[in-house]
Write a protein that holds these residues in place. Structure first.
Motif, PDB file in Angstrom:
ATOM      1  N   LEU A 195      40.853  16.395   0.214  1.00  0.00           N
ATOM      2  CA  LEU A 195      41.785  16.556  -0.900  1.00  0.00           C
ATOM      3  C   LEU A 195      43.126  17.107  -0.428  1.00  0.00           C
ATOM      4  O   LEU A 195      44.197  16.593  -0.805  1.00  0.00           O
ATOM      5  CB  LEU A 195      41.177  17.478  -1.965  1.00  0.00           C
ATOM      6  CG  LEU A 195      39.964  16.931  -2.718  1.00  0.00           C
ATOM      7  CD1 LEU A 195      39.392  17.994  -3.643  1.00  0.00           C
ATOM      8  CD2 LEU A 195      40.340  15.682  -3.518  1.00  0.00           C
ATOM      9  N   ILE A 196      43.097  18.142   0.404  1.00  0.00           N
ATOM     10  CA  ILE A 196      44.343  18.742   0.886  1.00  0.00           C
ATOM     11  C   ILE A 196      45.083  17.779   1.810  1.00  0.00           C
ATOM     12  O   ILE A 196      46.316  17.678   1.765  1.00  0.00           O
ATOM     13  CB  ILE A 196      44.052  20.074   1.609  1.00  0.00           C
ATOM     14  CG1 ILE A 196      43.473  21.085   0.617  1.00  0.00           C
ATOM     15  CG2 ILE A 196      45.317  20.627   2.248  1.00  0.00           C
ATOM     16  CD1 ILE A 196      43.105  22.416   1.235  1.00  0.00           C
ATOM     17  N   SER A 197      44.329  17.059   2.656  1.00  0.00           N
ATOM     18  CA  SER A 197      44.944  16.082   3.558  1.00  0.00           C
ATOM     19  C   SER A 197      45.652  14.982   2.780  1.00  0.00           C
ATOM     20  O   SER A 197      46.704  14.488   3.192  1.00  0.00           O
ATOM     21  CB  SER A 197      43.876  15.484   4.483  1.00  0.00           C
ATOM     22  OG  SER A 197      44.458  14.641   5.445  1.00  0.00           O
ATOM     23  N   TYR A 198      45.091  14.606   1.632  1.00  0.00           N
ATOM     24  CA  TYR A 198      45.674  13.540   0.811  1.00  0.00           C
ATOM     25  C   TYR A 198      46.866  14.044   0.005  1.00  0.00           C
ATOM     26  O   TYR A 198      47.940  13.420   0.000  1.00  0.00           O
ATOM     27  CB  TYR A 198      44.617  12.969  -0.131  1.00  0.00           C
ATOM     28  CG  TYR A 198      45.149  11.930  -1.102  1.00  0.00           C
ATOM     29  CD1 TYR A 198      45.558  10.682  -0.658  1.00  0.00           C
ATOM     30  CD2 TYR A 198      45.248  12.224  -2.457  1.00  0.00           C
ATOM     31  CE1 TYR A 198      46.051   9.732  -1.534  1.00  0.00           C
ATOM     32  CE2 TYR A 198      45.745  11.277  -3.352  1.00  0.00           C
ATOM     33  CZ  TYR A 198      46.145  10.040  -2.887  1.00  0.00           C
ATOM     34  OH  TYR A 198      46.646   9.117  -3.760  1.00  0.00           O
ATOM     35  N   PHE A 199      46.719  15.179  -0.678  1.00  0.00           N
ATOM     36  CA  PHE A 199      47.755  15.644  -1.590  1.00  0.00           C
ATOM     37  C   PHE A 199      48.877  16.425  -0.915  1.00  0.00           C
ATOM     38  O   PHE A 199      50.031  16.343  -1.347  1.00  0.00           O
ATOM     39  CB  PHE A 199      47.124  16.521  -2.692  1.00  0.00           C
ATOM     40  CG  PHE A 199      46.329  15.751  -3.696  1.00  0.00           C
ATOM     41  CD1 PHE A 199      46.962  14.944  -4.642  1.00  0.00           C
ATOM     42  CD2 PHE A 199      44.947  15.817  -3.698  1.00  0.00           C
ATOM     43  CE1 PHE A 199      46.224  14.224  -5.568  1.00  0.00           C
ATOM     44  CE2 PHE A 199      44.203  15.102  -4.624  1.00  0.00           C
ATOM     45  CZ  PHE A 199      44.838  14.298  -5.562  1.00  0.00           C
TER      46      PHE A 199
ATOM     47  N   LEU B 218      42.286  16.171  16.671  1.00  0.00           N
ATOM     48  CA  LEU B 218      43.136  16.383  15.494  1.00  0.00           C
ATOM     49  C   LEU B 218      44.591  16.031  15.762  1.00  0.00           C
ATOM     50  O   LEU B 218      45.402  16.005  14.822  1.00  0.00           O
ATOM     51  CB  LEU B 218      43.020  17.835  15.028  1.00  0.00           C
ATOM     52  CG  LEU B 218      41.738  18.112  14.237  1.00  0.00           C
ATOM     53  CD1 LEU B 218      41.538  19.599  14.021  1.00  0.00           C
ATOM     54  CD2 LEU B 218      41.781  17.383  12.905  1.00  0.00           C
ATOM     55  N   SER B 219      44.943  15.735  17.005  1.00  0.00           N
ATOM     56  CA  SER B 219      46.275  15.206  17.295  1.00  0.00           C
ATOM     57  C   SER B 219      46.333  13.710  17.009  1.00  0.00           C
ATOM     58  O   SER B 219      47.421  13.135  16.912  1.00  0.00           O
ATOM     59  CB  SER B 219      46.642  15.460  18.766  1.00  0.00           C
ATOM     60  OG  SER B 219      46.709  16.843  19.042  1.00  0.00           O
ATOM     61  N   ASN B 220      45.164  13.077  16.863  1.00  0.00           N
ATOM     62  CA  ASN B 220      45.117  11.627  16.706  1.00  0.00           C
ATOM     63  C   ASN B 220      44.370  11.148  15.466  1.00  0.00           C
ATOM     64  O   ASN B 220      44.380   9.953  15.174  1.00  0.00           O
ATOM     65  CB  ASN B 220      44.454  10.999  17.944  1.00  0.00           C
ATOM     66  CG  ASN B 220      45.270  11.213  19.209  1.00  0.00           C
ATOM     67  OD1 ASN B 220      46.225  10.498  19.466  1.00  0.00           O
ATOM     68  ND2 ASN B 220      44.916  12.218  19.996  1.00  0.00           N
ATOM     69  N   LEU B 221      43.695  12.047  14.769  1.00  0.00           N
ATOM     70  CA  LEU B 221      42.963  11.679  13.555  1.00  0.00           C
ATOM     71  C   LEU B 221      43.402  12.563  12.399  1.00  0.00           C
ATOM     72  O   LEU B 221      43.753  13.723  12.599  1.00  0.00           O
ATOM     73  CB  LEU B 221      41.454  11.850  13.766  1.00  0.00           C
ATOM     74  CG  LEU B 221      40.742  10.935  14.756  1.00  0.00           C
ATOM     75  CD1 LEU B 221      39.280  11.371  14.886  1.00  0.00           C
ATOM     76  CD2 LEU B 221      40.818   9.488  14.313  1.00  0.00           C
ATOM     77  N   ASP B 222      43.364  12.008  11.184  1.00  0.00           N
ATOM     78  CA  ASP B 222      43.634  12.847  10.028  1.00  0.00           C
ATOM     79  C   ASP B 222      42.461  13.802   9.824  1.00  0.00           C
ATOM     80  O   ASP B 222      41.351  13.583  10.324  1.00  0.00           O
ATOM     81  CB  ASP B 222      43.871  12.000   8.775  1.00  0.00           C
ATOM     82  CG  ASP B 222      42.668  11.140   8.427  1.00  0.00           C
ATOM     83  OD1 ASP B 222      41.726  11.668   7.826  1.00  0.00           O
ATOM     84  OD2 ASP B 222      42.667   9.940   8.773  1.00  0.00           O
ATOM     85  N   ALA B 223      42.716  14.871   9.083  1.00  0.00           N
ATOM     86  CA  ALA B 223      41.727  15.940   8.932  1.00  0.00           C
ATOM     87  C   ALA B 223      40.434  15.450   8.297  1.00  0.00           C
ATOM     88  O   ALA B 223      39.338  15.843   8.701  1.00  0.00           O
ATOM     89  CB  ALA B 223      42.331  17.083   8.100  1.00  0.00           C
ATOM     90  N   ALA B 224      40.546  14.588   7.278  1.00  0.00           N
ATOM     91  CA  ALA B 224      39.355  14.120   6.568  1.00  0.00           C
ATOM     92  C   ALA B 224      38.454  13.292   7.479  1.00  0.00           C
ATOM     93  O   ALA B 224      37.232  13.500   7.533  1.00  0.00           O
ATOM     94  CB  ALA B 224      39.763  13.310   5.352  1.00  0.00           C
ATOM     95  N   THR B 225      39.044  12.343   8.209  1.00  0.00           N
ATOM     96  CA  THR B 225      38.262  11.495   9.111  1.00  0.00           C
ATOM     97  C   THR B 225      37.610  12.329  10.207  1.00  0.00           C
ATOM     98  O   THR B 225      36.449  12.116  10.570  1.00  0.00           O
ATOM     99  CB  THR B 225      39.164  10.412   9.748  1.00  0.00           C
ATOM    100  OG1 THR B 225      39.764   9.641   8.712  1.00  0.00           O
ATOM    101  CG2 THR B 225      38.351   9.496  10.658  1.00  0.00           C
ATOM    102  N   TYR B 226      38.349  13.301  10.735  1.00  0.00           N
ATOM    103  CA  TYR B 226      37.788  14.182  11.759  1.00  0.00           C
ATOM    104  C   TYR B 226      36.595  14.962  11.216  1.00  0.00           C
ATOM    105  O   TYR B 226      35.544  15.022  11.853  1.00  0.00           O
ATOM    106  CB  TYR B 226      38.858  15.157  12.258  1.00  0.00           C
ATOM    107  CG  TYR B 226      38.269  16.325  13.012  1.00  0.00           C
ATOM    108  CD1 TYR B 226      37.914  16.199  14.347  1.00  0.00           C
ATOM    109  CD2 TYR B 226      38.024  17.533  12.367  1.00  0.00           C
ATOM    110  CE1 TYR B 226      37.344  17.254  15.028  1.00  0.00           C
ATOM    111  CE2 TYR B 226      37.452  18.599  13.041  1.00  0.00           C
ATOM    112  CZ  TYR B 226      37.112  18.455  14.374  1.00  0.00           C
ATOM    113  OH  TYR B 226      36.530  19.503  15.033  1.00  0.00           O
ATOM    114  N   GLN B 227      36.754  15.554  10.038  1.00  0.00           N
ATOM    115  CA  GLN B 227      35.698  16.381   9.459  1.00  0.00           C
ATOM    116  C   GLN B 227      34.406  15.595   9.273  1.00  0.00           C
ATOM    117  O   GLN B 227      33.317  16.069   9.566  1.00  0.00           O
ATOM    118  CB  GLN B 227      36.147  16.940   8.100  1.00  0.00           C
ATOM    119  CG  GLN B 227      37.031  18.161   8.205  1.00  0.00           C
ATOM    120  CD  GLN B 227      36.220  19.425   8.396  1.00  0.00           C
ATOM    121  OE1 GLN B 227      35.591  19.624   9.418  1.00  0.00           O
ATOM    122  NE2 GLN B 227      36.251  20.299   7.417  1.00  0.00           N
ATOM    123  N   VAL B 228      34.538  14.370   8.769  1.00  0.00           N
ATOM    124  CA  VAL B 228      33.350  13.553   8.518  1.00  0.00           C
ATOM    125  C   VAL B 228      32.705  13.127   9.839  1.00  0.00           C
ATOM    126  O   VAL B 228      31.493  13.245  10.027  1.00  0.00           O
ATOM    127  CB  VAL B 228      33.698  12.315   7.669  1.00  0.00           C
ATOM    128  CG1 VAL B 228      32.480  11.415   7.514  1.00  0.00           C
ATOM    129  CG2 VAL B 228      34.214  12.740   6.297  1.00  0.00           C
TER     130      VAL B 228
END
Length: 334
Positions: A291-295, A121-131
């Motif tokens: 959604l939260i990562s984007y907005f 999570l220091s190197n990936l956005d939350a959405a990409t990590y979650q998927v």
């Protein structure tokens, strides 16, 4: 007649209470998972003058909190009897050193996995990590087949294909603007984050199946031991220089508490929910994080390819949890 109505009313009330606990536990799981991922991502990308907190220190703090909470819960189960608690510890740990050593393996792997979470999570956005982290379904399935001899049904094998296709699309390189140096830096971060997630998925799958195998052979509970050694192995020099709690703030404490809460929430979900609803919880968490990562965090720009991959991963999560009911006169193994 009156007794029959009373029993029926009592059964109905119990069913309603159980249903409420089921959905409450799943709601808490979605909230905890989403909050942890987003808060951890924010804490690792927040720019401050003070030194950043140590990931290994946060992992140790979370484990200590879990040990304290679990000890209190066991103490409550033994009617707050110090004698009964002491007897239980002696029987389960002191008299069974080999069993404790077996449990040290998954404990150490889980500690490594939690450290990898911070790197990812220091190197990936939350959405990409979650998927991408949903690949743990694949690793768990493969280890279950090889170590436990489990048989997967057609729906589950199909879901694994969906899963691999979806994660591949999510990680598909997209053209980015900016200078070439920024592109190289972004690609390097993405690679480090991806490797961390993949290692976390492998460790999660192996540790989960190994722990399941142990649980079938023994009734002993899991106790984390000597976690501090892991911290010193990762950040011994920095701990010596600036202390274990360097860089801690309110956000860091929130991350530690959310991570400690995770194990307790999973236990609650296992007790009151089922695999299908857990699949829904994972899917909801992915959607909410995106959604939260984007907005709010504004570190995620979704594309059509990402949406397609995410949809495949969500479908795979739900499909893997689906159990086909056997028809009369036949049995289906899933």
């Amino acid at each position: 007649m009156l007794q029959s109505k009373h029993e029926e009313s009592s059964t109905m009330a119990s069913s309603i209470h159980s249903r409420r606990l089921k959905y409450l536990s799943l709601g808490v799981l979605v909230l905890q998972t989403t909050s942890l991922v987003l808060t951890l991502r924010y804490s690792r990308t927040l720019k401050e003058d003070a030194p950043r907190y140590l990931a290994s220190s946060a992992v140790v703090s979370a484990e200590v909190i879990k040990i304290v909470v679990c000890t209190l819960l066991v103490f409550m189960e033994n009617d707050f009897s110090a004698r009964a608690m002491s007897k239980l510890l002696e029987e389960e740990i002191v008299r069974k050193p080999l069993e404790s050593m077996k449990l040290a393996i998954p404990a150490g792997i889980y500690t490594l996995q939690n450290n990898l979470l911070y790197v990812a999570l220091s190197n990936l956005d939350a959405a990409t990590y979650q998927v991408t982290y949903q690949l743990k379904i694949l690793t768990t399935a493969l280890f279950s087949v090889s170590m436990l001899g489990k048989r997967l049904g057609s729906y589950q094998w199909l879901s694994l294909l969906f899963l691999m296709a979806g994660v591949t699309l999510v990680q598909w390189p997209m053209p980015t603007g900016g200078d070439s140096e920024q592109k190289v830096l972004s690609a390097s971060n993405q690679f480090v984050g991806l490797m961390a997630v993949l290692m976390a998925c492998i460790s999660s799958g192996f540790a989960g199946v190994y722990f399941e195998k142990i649980l079938k052979e023994t009734k002993q509970s899991l106790w984390f031991r000597n976690i501090q050694l892991g911290m010193m192995a990762y950040d011994g020099e920095r701990v010596t220089q600036s202390g274990m709690f360097q860089g801690y703030n309110k956000i860091t404490c929130t991350v530690v508490l959310l991570q400690a809460l995770g194990g307790l929430v999973i236990a609650m979900v296992i007790k009151y929910a089922d695999n299908i609803l857990k699949g829904f919880a994972s899917s909801l968490s992915i959607i909410t994080s995106s959604l939260i990562s984007y907005f709010l965090l504004e570190d995620f720009n979704p594309t059509g390819v990402f949406f397609t991959g995410a949809a495949l991963v969500i479908a795979a999560t739900l499909l893997y949890s689906y159990e086909r009911k056997p028809t009369s006169g036949s049995t289906v193994k899933v």
